[in-house]
Design a protein around this motif. Structure first.
Motif, PDB file in Angstrom:
ATOM      1  N   VAL A  55     -30.489  26.676  -8.686  1.00 42.80           N
ATOM      2  CA  VAL A  55     -29.814  27.449  -9.728  1.00 42.80           C
ATOM      3  C   VAL A  55     -28.399  27.799  -9.314  1.00 42.80           C
ATOM      4  O   VAL A  55     -27.463  27.765 -10.118  1.00 42.80           O
ATOM      5  CB  VAL A  55     -30.627  28.720 -10.053  1.00 42.80           C
ATOM      6  CG1 VAL A  55     -29.838  29.640 -10.987  1.00 42.80           C
ATOM      7  CG2 VAL A  55     -31.952  28.347 -10.699  1.00 42.80           C
ATOM      8  N   ASP A  56     -28.204  28.128  -8.020  1.00 46.21           N
ATOM      9  CA  ASP A  56     -26.893  28.565  -7.548  1.00 46.21           C
ATOM     10  C   ASP A  56     -26.007  27.428  -7.075  1.00 46.21           C
ATOM     11  O   ASP A  56     -24.932  27.670  -6.519  1.00 46.21           O
ATOM     12  CB  ASP A  56     -27.050  29.586  -6.414  1.00 46.21           C
ATOM     13  CG  ASP A  56     -27.864  29.028  -5.254  1.00 46.21           C
ATOM     14  OD1 ASP A  56     -28.474  27.955  -5.425  1.00 46.21           O
ATOM     15  OD2 ASP A  56     -27.890  29.667  -4.176  1.00 46.21           O
ATOM     16  N   SER A  57     -26.398  26.207  -7.272  1.00 48.33           N
ATOM     17  CA  SER A  57     -25.582  25.057  -6.882  1.00 48.33           C
ATOM     18  C   SER A  57     -24.624  24.682  -8.008  1.00 48.33           C
ATOM     19  O   SER A  57     -24.836  25.046  -9.170  1.00 48.33           O
ATOM     20  CB  SER A  57     -26.475  23.866  -6.525  1.00 48.33           C
ATOM     21  OG  SER A  57     -27.170  23.417  -7.683  1.00 48.33           O
ATOM     22  N   PRO A  58     -23.528  23.955  -7.700  1.00 50.00           N
ATOM     23  CA  PRO A  58     -22.616  23.511  -8.769  1.00 50.00           C
ATOM     24  C   PRO A  58     -23.312  22.681  -9.839  1.00 50.00           C
ATOM     25  O   PRO A  58     -23.043  22.835 -11.035  1.00 50.00           O
ATOM     26  CB  PRO A  58     -21.558  22.707  -8.009  1.00 50.00           C
ATOM     27  CG  PRO A  58     -21.586  23.243  -6.609  1.00 50.00           C
ATOM     28  CD  PRO A  58     -23.015  23.607  -6.353  1.00 50.00           C
ATOM     29  N   GLU A  59     -24.269  21.795  -9.405  1.00 51.80           N
ATOM     30  CA  GLU A  59     -24.993  21.001 -10.401  1.00 51.80           C
ATOM     31  C   GLU A  59     -25.848  21.879 -11.301  1.00 51.80           C
ATOM     32  O   GLU A  59     -25.944  21.655 -12.520  1.00 51.80           O
ATOM     33  CB  GLU A  59     -25.870  19.959  -9.700  1.00 51.80           C
ATOM     34  CG  GLU A  59     -25.093  18.929  -8.900  1.00 51.80           C
ATOM     35  CD  GLU A  59     -24.830  19.400  -7.479  1.00 51.80           C
ATOM     36  OE1 GLU A  59     -25.069  20.603  -7.207  1.00 51.80           O
ATOM     37  OE2 GLU A  59     -24.383  18.589  -6.660  1.00 51.80           O
ATOM     38  N   GLY A  60     -26.462  22.899 -10.691  1.00 52.53           N
ATOM     39  CA  GLY A  60     -27.277  23.802 -11.496  1.00 52.53           C
ATOM     40  C   GLY A  60     -26.465  24.589 -12.499  1.00 52.53           C
ATOM     41  O   GLY A  60     -26.881  24.774 -13.659  1.00 52.53           O
ATOM     42  N   ARG A  61     -25.291  25.073 -12.088  1.00 56.81           N
ATOM     43  CA  ARG A  61     -24.439  25.818 -13.024  1.00 56.81           C
ATOM     44  C   ARG A  61     -23.959  24.925 -14.159  1.00 56.81           C
ATOM     45  O   ARG A  61     -23.839  25.374 -15.308  1.00 56.81           O
ATOM     46  CB  ARG A  61     -23.250  26.420 -12.270  1.00 56.81           C
ATOM     47  CG  ARG A  61     -23.661  27.564 -11.335  1.00 56.81           C
ATOM     48  CD  ARG A  61     -22.442  28.352 -10.890  1.00 56.81           C
ATOM     49  NE  ARG A  61     -21.525  27.522 -10.119  1.00 56.81           N
ATOM     50  CZ  ARG A  61     -21.589  27.367  -8.800  1.00 56.81           C
ATOM     51  NH1 ARG A  61     -22.542  27.977  -8.111  1.00 56.81           N
ATOM     52  NH2 ARG A  61     -20.713  26.602  -8.161  1.00 56.81           N
ATOM     53  N   GLU A  62     -23.669  23.669 -13.848  1.00 51.15           N
ATOM     54  CA  GLU A  62     -23.270  22.740 -14.916  1.00 51.15           C
ATOM     55  C   GLU A  62     -24.402  22.531 -15.913  1.00 51.15           C
ATOM     56  O   GLU A  62     -24.169  22.480 -17.135  1.00 51.15           O
ATOM     57  CB  GLU A  62     -22.844  21.412 -14.297  1.00 51.15           C
ATOM     58  CG  GLU A  62     -21.520  21.470 -13.535  1.00 51.15           C
ATOM     59  CD  GLU A  62     -21.154  20.130 -12.943  1.00 51.15           C
ATOM     60  OE1 GLU A  62     -21.929  19.166 -13.162  1.00 51.15           O
ATOM     61  OE2 GLU A  62     -20.104  20.041 -12.257  1.00 51.15           O
ATOM     62  N   LEU A  63     -25.633  22.395 -15.402  1.00 43.23           N
ATOM     63  CA  LEU A  63     -26.771  22.224 -16.316  1.00 43.23           C
ATOM     64  C   LEU A  63     -26.972  23.463 -17.187  1.00 43.23           C
ATOM     65  O   LEU A  63     -27.281  23.360 -18.377  1.00 43.23           O
ATOM     66  CB  LEU A  63     -28.035  21.935 -15.511  1.00 43.23           C
ATOM     67  CG  LEU A  63     -28.101  20.560 -14.815  1.00 43.23           C
ATOM     68  CD1 LEU A  63     -29.348  20.467 -13.946  1.00 43.23           C
ATOM     69  CD2 LEU A  63     -28.083  19.433 -15.842  1.00 43.23           C
ATOM     70  N   ILE A  64     -26.794  24.650 -16.591  1.00 43.42           N
ATOM     71  CA  ILE A  64     -26.944  25.891 -17.368  1.00 43.42           C
ATOM     72  C   ILE A  64     -25.855  25.995 -18.420  1.00 43.42           C
ATOM     73  O   ILE A  64     -26.105  26.354 -19.582  1.00 43.42           O
ATOM     74  CB  ILE A  64     -26.931  27.102 -16.426  1.00 43.42           C
ATOM     75  CG1 ILE A  64     -28.170  27.085 -15.521  1.00 43.42           C
ATOM     76  CG2 ILE A  64     -26.889  28.401 -17.235  1.00 43.42           C
ATOM     77  CD1 ILE A  64     -28.170  28.157 -14.452  1.00 43.42           C
ATOM     78  N   ASP A  65     -24.610  25.658 -18.034  1.00 43.31           N
ATOM     79  CA  ASP A  65     -23.501  25.728 -18.989  1.00 43.31           C
ATOM     80  C   ASP A  65     -23.657  24.723 -20.118  1.00 43.31           C
ATOM     81  O   ASP A  65     -23.254  24.990 -21.252  1.00 43.31           O
ATOM     82  CB  ASP A  65     -22.173  25.503 -18.253  1.00 43.31           C
ATOM     83  CG  ASP A  65     -21.853  26.616 -17.266  1.00 43.31           C
ATOM     84  OD1 ASP A  65     -22.403  27.719 -17.434  1.00 43.31           O
ATOM     85  OD2 ASP A  65     -21.073  26.364 -16.316  1.00 43.31           O
ATOM     86  N   SER A  66     -24.222  23.559 -19.810  1.00 39.94           N
ATOM     87  CA  SER A  66     -24.391  22.533 -20.841  1.00 39.94           C
ATOM     88  C   SER A  66     -25.590  22.802 -21.743  1.00 39.94           C
ATOM     89  O   SER A  66     -25.756  22.135 -22.769  1.00 39.94           O
ATOM     90  CB  SER A  66     -24.537  21.160 -20.179  1.00 39.94           C
ATOM     91  OG  SER A  66     -25.706  21.107 -19.372  1.00 39.94           O
TER      92      SER A  66
END
Length: 340
Positions: free
Chosen positions: A133-144
């Motif tokens: 969740v706290d990784s850059p990939e996770g934040r991108e998935l949450i934002d998308s």
């Protein structure tokens, strides 16, 4: 006398078979509890540290254990690779956009390894890397919108969960700032800093060129000023020479002094002549009334002479006397009316 039980072999065989069947039932029941015969789907993720992570740690979703961590290992990038499985009964929730999260209890009451199903439609392929969740990939998935993190019931855990992404964002921002100031970063800020540095360099070059141009221009202005100063001094000298009676102009026009002397003598003669003319004019002006009276008397005498001649011409002895004549009108300027 020997005691012999009838059908002993059959009884022993039956008991042995029953024992085997019971053992099989126990193994099956125990295996079903331990999921020895179930299908598990393996996935992997990465952590910055193995603190709080142990093999066998359950994977939890909404309070249910849907999997577990099978192994952890330190990779070449000094990160922790964690392998975990999702039970076949919950594999339908492992969709595209799924995330995992490690929640560390701040008061030491136990950690949690949470699973957040994705909002996609396709199931994750076995062996896929699931972001944190706290990784850059996770934040991108949450934002998308492909992932949604469920709200936790524990207030302290929620607070820590909110602080961790904030600290991660702060660290990322500081890293971007450091990279931008060092000139090694990427992104709009780094590009802006590079543009500012290039602009400052160009401004320095332009300032140097302007300084060099100004130096040359100031040199030219100094030379022009010196020339103007020299011309001004020459004009002052010329003005002094012109204003001096014995200066440059007299020397140029009359080098030996004869011309100005002759002109002076001529002007004196002209002045004397003009004085004589003025005196003559004054005398003539004073004699004008007397001359006018004489001229008037002369005119009257001529008229009288004309009358005498006409009388002689018209003598009665000759023709018939003198014809009457109109009295001449006097101009009022007779000798008696003239003031002397």
């Amino acid at each position: 006398m020997k005691f012999k039980i009838r059908y002993a072999d059959q009884i022993v065989g039956t008991l042995a078979i029953a024992a085997l069947v019971a053992l099989a039932v126990v193994v099956i029941l125990l295996g079903s509890k331990q999921r020895w015969f179930a299908r598990d789907y393996a996935f992997k993720t990465t952590f910055a540290s193995a603190s709080g992570i142990t093999p066998g740690m359950p994977l939890v979703y909404r309070g249910f254990t849907i999997g577990k961590i099978t192994s952890i290992a330190l990779n070449d990038q000094d990160e922790v690779d964690a392998s975990f499985v999702v039970f076949d009964t919950y594999y339908g929730r492992a969709k595209e956009g799924s995330l995992v999260e490690l929640v560390i209890n701040p008061i030491g009451l136990g950690n949690q390894f949470l699973f957040h199903p994705g909002n996609g439609t396709a199931l994750l392929t076995e062996g896929t890397h699931v972001p944190r969740v706290d990784s850059p990939e996770g934040r991108e998935l949450i934002d998308s919108g492909l992932a949604k993190v469920q709200k936790k019931d524990d207030t302290i855990t929620n607070l820590i969960a909110q602080i961790n992404p904030l600290l991660t964002n702060i660290n990322d921002t500081l890293g971007q700032l450091n990279g931008a100031f060092r000139g090694t970063g990427k992104g709009p800020l780094a590009d802006t800093m590079k543009g500012v540095a290039a602009t400052v360099t160009e401004a320095g070059a332009i300032a140097g060129s302007v300084n060099r141009s100004l130096d040359g221009l100031l040199g030219d202005i100094s030379q022009v000023t010196a020339n103007v100063r020299g011309i001004t001094e020459n004009l002052e000298t010329l003005s002094a020479e012109v204003s001096n009676p014995d200066g440059l102009v007299p020397r140029l026009v009359d080098p030996d002094g004869r011309l100005f002397g002759s002109i002076g003598n001529s002007l004196e003669s002209v002045e004397a002549t003009l004085s004589g003319v003025a005196e003559s004019a004054d005398m003539l002006k004073s004699q004008v009334p007397q001359i006018a009276g004489v001229i008037e008397e002369l005119r009257l005498a001529l008229v009288q002479g004309q009358d005498v001649l006409e009388a002689v011409k018209n003598n009665p002895l000759l023709k018939g006397g003198v014809s009457p004549r109109a009295e001449p009108v006097s101009s009022g300027s007779g000798s008696r009316a003239i003031e002397f």
